[in-house]
Design an enzyme around this catalytic site. Sequence first.
Site, PDB file in Angstrom:
ATOM      1  N   LYS A   1       0.811  -1.230   0.000  1.00  0.00           N
ATOM      2  CA  LYS A   1       0.000   0.000   0.000  1.00  0.00           C
ATOM      3  C   LYS A   1       0.843   1.278   0.000  1.00  0.00           C
ATOM      4  O   LYS A   1       0.410   2.297  -0.519  1.00  0.00           O
ATOM      5  CB  LYS A   1      -0.940   0.014   1.207  1.00  0.00           C
ATOM      6  CG  LYS A   1      -2.102  -0.947   1.074  1.00  0.00           C
ATOM      7  CD  LYS A   1      -3.074  -0.792   2.227  1.00  0.00           C
ATOM      8  CE  LYS A   1      -4.164  -1.845   2.144  1.00  0.00           C
ATOM      9  NZ  LYS A   1      -5.193  -1.677   3.162  1.00  0.00           N
TER      10      LYS A   1
ATOM     11  N   ASP B   1      -9.733   3.288   2.513  1.00  0.00           N
ATOM     12  CA  ASP B   1      -9.757   2.623   3.831  1.00  0.00           C
ATOM     13  C   ASP B   1     -10.268   3.575   4.916  1.00  0.00           C
ATOM     14  O   ASP B   1     -11.094   3.202   5.750  1.00  0.00           O
ATOM     15  CB  ASP B   1      -8.351   2.152   4.228  1.00  0.00           C
ATOM     16  CG  ASP B   1      -7.955   0.862   3.539  1.00  0.00           C
ATOM     17  OD1 ASP B   1      -8.838   0.083   3.173  1.00  0.00           O
ATOM     18  OD2 ASP B   1      -6.736   0.649   3.365  1.00  0.00           O
TER      19      ASP B   1
HETATM   20  P1  NAP Z   1       0.380  -3.935   9.607  1.00  0.00           P
HETATM   21  O1  NAP Z   1       0.637  -2.708   8.830  1.00  0.00           O
HETATM   22  O2  NAP Z   1       1.238  -5.134   9.408  1.00  0.00           O
HETATM   23  O3  NAP Z   1       0.381  -3.534  11.168  1.00  0.00           O
HETATM   24  C1  NAP Z   1       0.224  -4.506  12.165  1.00  0.00           C
HETATM   25  C2  NAP Z   1       0.105  -3.819  13.528  1.00  0.00           C
HETATM   26  O4  NAP Z   1      -0.174  -4.800  14.528  1.00  0.00           O
HETATM   27  C3  NAP Z   1       1.376  -3.079  13.951  1.00  0.00           C
HETATM   28  O5  NAP Z   1       1.010  -1.956  14.702  1.00  0.00           O
HETATM   29  C4  NAP Z   1       2.065  -4.126  14.833  1.00  0.00           C
HETATM   30  O6  NAP Z   1       2.936  -3.572  15.797  1.00  0.00           O
HETATM   31  C5  NAP Z   1       0.860  -4.731  15.529  1.00  0.00           C
HETATM   32  N1  NAP Z   1       1.144  -6.073  16.033  1.00  0.00           N
HETATM   33  C6  NAP Z   1       1.345  -7.196  15.295  1.00  0.00           C
HETATM   34  N2  NAP Z   1       1.584  -8.248  16.102  1.00  0.00           N
HETATM   35  C7  NAP Z   1       1.565  -7.777  17.382  1.00  0.00           C
HETATM   36  C8  NAP Z   1       1.723  -8.366  18.665  1.00  0.00           C
HETATM   37  N3  NAP Z   1       1.977  -9.677  18.801  1.00  0.00           N
HETATM   38  N4  NAP Z   1       1.612  -7.587  19.767  1.00  0.00           N
HETATM   39  C9  NAP Z   1       1.350  -6.266  19.639  1.00  0.00           C
HETATM   40  N5  NAP Z   1       1.173  -5.639  18.459  1.00  0.00           N
HETATM   41  C10 NAP Z   1       1.277  -6.383  17.329  1.00  0.00           C
HETATM   42  O7  NAP Z   1      -1.115  -4.474   9.338  1.00  0.00           O
HETATM   43  P2  NAP Z   1      -2.424  -3.585   9.017  1.00  0.00           P
HETATM   44  O8  NAP Z   1      -2.579  -3.448   7.556  1.00  0.00           O
HETATM   45  O9  NAP Z   1      -2.398  -2.375   9.860  1.00  0.00           O
HETATM   46  O10 NAP Z   1      -3.570  -4.585   9.499  1.00  0.00           O
HETATM   47  C11 NAP Z   1      -3.878  -4.733  10.882  1.00  0.00           C
HETATM   48  C12 NAP Z   1      -5.190  -5.519  11.010  1.00  0.00           C
HETATM   49  O11 NAP Z   1      -6.230  -4.752  10.417  1.00  0.00           O
HETATM   50  C13 NAP Z   1      -5.180  -6.852  10.263  1.00  0.00           C
HETATM   51  O12 NAP Z   1      -5.828  -7.805  11.076  1.00  0.00           O
HETATM   52  C14 NAP Z   1      -6.001  -6.595   9.015  1.00  0.00           C
HETATM   53  O13 NAP Z   1      -6.700  -7.729   8.570  1.00  0.00           O
HETATM   54  C15 NAP Z   1      -6.984  -5.539   9.515  1.00  0.00           C
HETATM   55  N6  NAP Z   1      -7.458  -4.632   8.459  1.00  0.00           N
HETATM   56  C16 NAP Z   1      -8.810  -4.531   8.283  1.00  0.00           C
HETATM   57  C17 NAP Z   1      -9.307  -3.676   7.311  1.00  0.00           C
HETATM   58  C18 NAP Z   1     -10.789  -3.586   7.099  1.00  0.00           C
HETATM   59  O14 NAP Z   1     -11.213  -3.115   6.041  1.00  0.00           O
HETATM   60  N7  NAP Z   1     -11.593  -3.979   8.058  1.00  0.00           N
HETATM   61  C19 NAP Z   1      -8.428  -2.912   6.528  1.00  0.00           C
HETATM   62  C20 NAP Z   1      -7.048  -3.029   6.747  1.00  0.00           C
HETATM   63  C21 NAP Z   1      -6.576  -3.902   7.718  1.00  0.00           C
HETATM   64  P3  NAP Z   1       4.485  -3.252  15.426  1.00  0.00           P
HETATM   65  O15 NAP Z   1       4.467  -1.942  14.691  1.00  0.00           O
HETATM   66  O16 NAP Z   1       5.168  -3.188  16.730  1.00  0.00           O
HETATM   67  O17 NAP Z   1       4.965  -4.384  14.550  1.00  0.00           O
END
Ligand code: NAP
Length: 296
Positions: free
Chosen positions: A65, A101
């Site tokens: 993205k 988003d």
């Molecule tokens: P991302 O960019 O990979 O970010 C992941 C986030 O989760 C980071 O802040 C990471 O922290 C944190 N994290 C991961 N594992 C962790 C753990 N064990 N303990 C604490 N924090 C942890 O992913 P993203 O795109 O933001 O997506 C996040 C979630 O949102 C996913 O489940 C995705 O499916 C969902 N999502 C939903 C929509 C929707 O339309 N509903 C849209 C986009 C995403 P660090 O920075 O410390 O690694």
Amino acid sequence: MRVLGIIGCPVGHSLSPAMHNAALQYWGIKGVYVPFEVPPGYLEEAVAGIRALGLWGVNVTLPYKEKVLRYLDCLTPQAELIEAVNCIAYRDGRLEGHNTDGEGFLRSLREEGGFDPKGARVLILGAGGAARAVALVLGQCGAAKITLANRTREKAEELAAQVYRRTGTEAEGIGLDARELAPAACRADLIVQASSVGMYPEEEAPPWFDPEWFSPRMLVYDVIYRPRPTVFLRHAAARGCRTVDGLGMLVFQGALAFSWWTGLEAPVAVMREAALRELGEESSAAAEERAEHTVE
Ligand code: NAP
């Protein structure tokens, strides 16, 4: 034949093909929406392929993205604000990047949560791509204060600085230590769980968030839609909070992208049913409709 698609890695789990193919069919458009898995190192070629093959447009998902921005000809104001692109349109020989988003989240928050973020104190858990879109649109809507809490504290601090710079909304970044997190949680009007903790198949609640911090005056939103609801939302509901899961954000971001590509009104209910079917769920209204159809 019009061709739309999604580029990312992986894309096999995506609900977007089901949602968009249902929308194309609803409007009787001769077209198809295809998942394109783009292996690491091939993003530039994949974007060139949109132009070369004359695709109508594509969605962009993890991990591209942000990386994709450099290959595009222009950005919409939403994509510029969020500095990430989740959909690309190919029009008049130009590749245009957009981000739905943030707007998808807002529409879900307002329509499903009945929540107006203006003047609200917000706690966002996470500082990745989803948190970035959510934080920047909430800042733009005039939230009173946004606290971002993230495992990697520096990322939360950077994003908070960006929210303040771009929207003028007061914002701070903290870590996940209870001494900082508890006061931010207890004073929040809106808590948005935007980390990937709790997502299928590891469906545990964030161990660093104490459910005692929930109170019934809060709206609690979890951007995760698999499972529905998450354990985090179940804890919040048990404490009397109103809750919204991430399916609405997913459907509305898709609906906004569909309208942006086609110029047509998106059939939101049809797209939602298609997503629910993919998830193995179905609303009772849709089930009844299908049962009646079968009887006839
Ligand atoms: P991302 O960019 O990979 O970010 C992941 C986030 O989760 C980071 O802040 C990471 O922290 C944190 N994290 C991961 N594992 C962790 C753990 N064990 N303990 C604490 N924090 C942890 O992913 P993203 O795109 O933001 O997506 C996040 C979630 O949102 C996913 O489940 C995705 O499916 C969902 N999502 C939903 C929509 C929707 O339309 N509903 C849209 C986009 C995403 P660090 O920075 O410390 O690694």
